[in-house]
Design an enzyme around this catalytic site. Structure first.
Site, PDB file in Angstrom:
ATOM      1  N   GLY A 158       6.646   3.085  -5.113  1.00  0.00           N
ATOM      2  CA  GLY A 158       5.327   3.115  -5.746  1.00  0.00           C
ATOM      3  C   GLY A 158       5.367   3.049  -7.254  1.00  0.00           C
ATOM      4  O   GLY A 158       5.759   2.051  -7.851  1.00  0.00           O
ATOM      5  N   LYS A 164       7.238  -4.755   0.162  1.00  0.00           N
ATOM      6  CA  LYS A 164       8.624  -4.345   0.426  1.00  0.00           C
ATOM      7  C   LYS A 164       9.181  -4.987   1.687  1.00  0.00           C
ATOM      8  O   LYS A 164      10.361  -5.352   1.733  1.00  0.00           O
ATOM      9  CB  LYS A 164       8.709  -2.827   0.546  1.00  0.00           C
ATOM     10  N   VAL A 179      -4.542  -1.256  -3.455  1.00  0.00           N
ATOM     11  CA  VAL A 179      -3.653  -1.660  -4.553  1.00  0.00           C
ATOM     12  C   VAL A 179      -4.294  -2.768  -5.379  1.00  0.00           C
ATOM     13  O   VAL A 179      -4.281  -2.731  -6.614  1.00  0.00           O
ATOM     14  CB  VAL A 179      -2.275  -2.104  -4.021  1.00  0.00           C
ATOM     15  N   GLY A 218       0.050   5.104  -3.126  1.00  0.00           N
ATOM     16  CA  GLY A 218      -1.262   5.324  -3.727  1.00  0.00           C
ATOM     17  C   GLY A 218      -1.689   4.130  -4.555  1.00  0.00           C
ATOM     18  O   GLY A 218      -0.861   3.381  -5.071  1.00  0.00           O
ATOM     19  N   LYS A 225      13.455  -0.447   2.195  1.00  0.00           N
ATOM     20  CA  LYS A 225      13.573  -0.154   0.762  1.00  0.00           C
ATOM     21  C   LYS A 225      15.034  -0.048   0.341  1.00  0.00           C
ATOM     22  O   LYS A 225      15.408  -0.458  -0.762  1.00  0.00           O
ATOM     23  CB  LYS A 225      12.812   1.131   0.439  1.00  0.00           C
ATOM     24  N   ILE A 284       7.231   4.719  -9.382  1.00  0.00           N
ATOM     25  CA  ILE A 284       8.502   5.019 -10.052  1.00  0.00           C
ATOM     26  C   ILE A 284       9.178   3.706 -10.430  1.00  0.00           C
ATOM     27  O   ILE A 284       9.453   2.871  -9.562  1.00  0.00           O
ATOM     28  CB  ILE A 284       9.441   5.818  -9.121  1.00  0.00           C
ATOM     29  N   ASP A 341      10.722   1.789   7.393  1.00  0.00           N
ATOM     30  CA  ASP A 341      10.220   1.566   6.032  1.00  0.00           C
ATOM     31  C   ASP A 341      11.277   1.953   5.001  1.00  0.00           C
ATOM     32  O   ASP A 341      11.541   1.212   4.051  1.00  0.00           O
ATOM     33  CB  ASP A 341       8.938   2.377   5.819  1.00  0.00           C
ATOM     34  N   GLY A 400      -4.581   9.371   5.242  1.00  0.00           N
ATOM     35  CA  GLY A 400      -4.275   7.980   4.943  1.00  0.00           C
ATOM     36  C   GLY A 400      -2.827   7.723   4.565  1.00  0.00           C
ATOM     37  O   GLY A 400      -2.475   6.613   4.156  1.00  0.00           O
ATOM     38  N   GLU A 448      -0.140   5.331   9.149  1.00  0.00           N
ATOM     39  CA  GLU A 448      -0.960   4.383   9.898  1.00  0.00           C
ATOM     40  C   GLU A 448      -1.252   4.937  11.290  1.00  0.00           C
ATOM     41  O   GLU A 448      -0.629   5.906  11.746  1.00  0.00           O
ATOM     42  CB  GLU A 448      -0.227   3.044  10.026  1.00  0.00           C
TER      43      GLU A 448
END
Length: 429
Positions: free
Chosen positions: A135, A106, A15, A303, A206, A137, A202, A188, A191
């Site tokens: 990501g 996050k 990133v 990504g 969010k 959006i 996760d 990828g 993890e």
């Protein structure tokens, strides 16, 4: 002569490098939009000797965060290093030093967002975190700005790309859970330890952020009913197809009478609903407003460049604020008393798969359990499960969480019955 706005970046992974790439490639456009010139002065890295390509030329690399946090020339700090404890410490130091902060973290925002927002307010600094959810959006800014005038009723959708990738492979290729996970790790998307993704953690984090911005309510992680995808078998996916559904991991926050219910878990989505067609690592979020109705936001949920695009979008906002002299306003100031919807007011249809011993009176006992909770069957299918048992699949009529909990407890106590899975069923488009 106007000086450049100086930027320091904490982290130079996928990133961080994406942020630098976008800033370099779109330098002229960004300057026209903001009226300001952004310059990346320093970047925190693990190894200064590593070759990083042309985009890092002319930028000071350092392994010491203090070189950025204590640099009086740096106006904005971008945190894209991950972690929680260390990132919180660095962001806190940056805000106390009067630096504006943009983060994609996050986990940090979900767990400590309120504290950091209060700190930013105390020191009259900007704190933006669009990239922390979905990501590329722009869902957070849409909720905060574009839908600020509407009464938001629901926010729900696919907010974890890893699990959606895995479920896509299981649905389309008949991959097992283990095969789908291995492919996600090889590409990828997952993890080595996939716990946060596959157990729904996760997605739940969010949903904490989305709930805070959409409804002004601070729901804690432990208040979110969270289930992952470990229990999903190919048999469930095939049965869902037979019934006209696709299984997706859905996060949902639904407002009712000034209260909110937030949950994450596998849901049977009708095959004609747009969410059923969201494939691979893509995300899709629905926002339902009283005035605007149902809106859908779709795109890559992870990504380097999609996430970096959201980070740079926040950087542009901060640069505009600096130029206008309007820094120090919080990303979202909407607050509402946090009320959780009671179980008796939360209703849904459910998909239940039950392993039942093949013996006289079992169906009668099963019917009795549902009748005692005043719940009927919408569909019921029986399949052989083993020599001595059968698998009974039930799609229930609408029932509330209190009824569901009672049925689950009664099934646990019943002899010869084993509840395999219990998933929500989404109704219609």
């Amino acid at each position: 002569m106007k000086r450049k706005i100086q930027v320091g970046i904490l982290g130079f992974g996928t990133v961080g490098s994406g942020v630098l790439r976008i800033l370099k490639q779109h330098e002229s456009k960004i300057k026209q939009i903001t009226g300001e010139e952004l310059n990346v002065k320093k970047v925190l890295v693990r190894n200064v000797e590593k070759k990083r390509g042309e985009f890092s030329e002319g930028i000071e690399l350092t392994t010491n965060a203090a070189d950025i946090l204590m640099d009086e020339d740096i106006d904005i700090v971008v945190e894209v290093m991950g972690s929680i404890v260390q990132a919180k410490d660095y962001i806190s130091q940056a805000l106390k030093a009067g630096k504006h902060v943009v983060t994609a973290n996050k986990d940090l925002i979900a767990l400590h967002g309120n504290e950091l927002v209060a700190l930013a307010n105390d020191y009259q600094c900007d704190l933006y975190y669009e990239a922390s959810v979905a990501g590329g959006i722009p869902i957070l800014r849409t909720i905060v700005d574009s839908l600020a005038s509407d009464h938001i009723q629901k926010v729900f959708g696919i907010v974890n790309g890893t699990t959606n990738f895995m479920l896509s492979k299981m649905t389309n290729n008949n991959d097992t859970y283990e095969e789908a996970l291995q492919k996600a790790q090889e590409l990828g998307f997952a993890e080595n330890d996939p716990t946060n993704d596959v157990d729904g953690i996760d997605a739940a984090r969010k949903m904490v952020i989305l709930t805070r911005l959409a409804f002004g309510m601070n729901v804690e992680l432990e208040q979110i009913e969270t289930r992952g995808i470990r229990d999903i078998q190919l048999a469930d996916i095939e049965m869902a197809k037979r019934l006209g559904y696709r299984i997706k991991l859905i996060g949902a926050a639904i407002e009712k009478d000034n209260s909110v219910r937030v949950d994450v878990g596998p849901v049977l989505v009708p095959e004609d609903h747009p969410l059923a067609g969201v494939q691979n690592e893509n995300n899709a979020v629905f926002v339902v407003g009283a005035a605007v109705g149902e809106t859908m936001f779709y795109g890559p949920g992870a990504g380097a460049l999609p996430t970096a695009t959201s980070v740079v979008s926040d950087l542009i906002t901060v640069a505009k604020n600096i130029g206008l002299g309007t820094t120090g306003t919080v990303f979202n100031s909407y607050q509402h008393e946090t009320n959780l919807t009671e179980d008796k007011d939360v209703e849904s249809k459910y998909y239940m798969a039950i392993d039942m011993q093949d013996q006289t009176g079992q169906f009668l006992e099963l019917t009795k359990i549902f009748n005692e909770s005043d719940v009927g069957f919408d569909q019921i299918i029986q399949q052989p499960f083993s020599k001595a048992s059968a698998k009974v699949v039930i799609v229930t009529h609408r029932m509330n969480k209190a009824q569901q909990n009672r049925i689950i407890n009664d099934l646990k106590k019943a002899e010869g019955m084993n509840l395999l899975v219990c998933f929500k069923v989404m109704e219609g488009k």
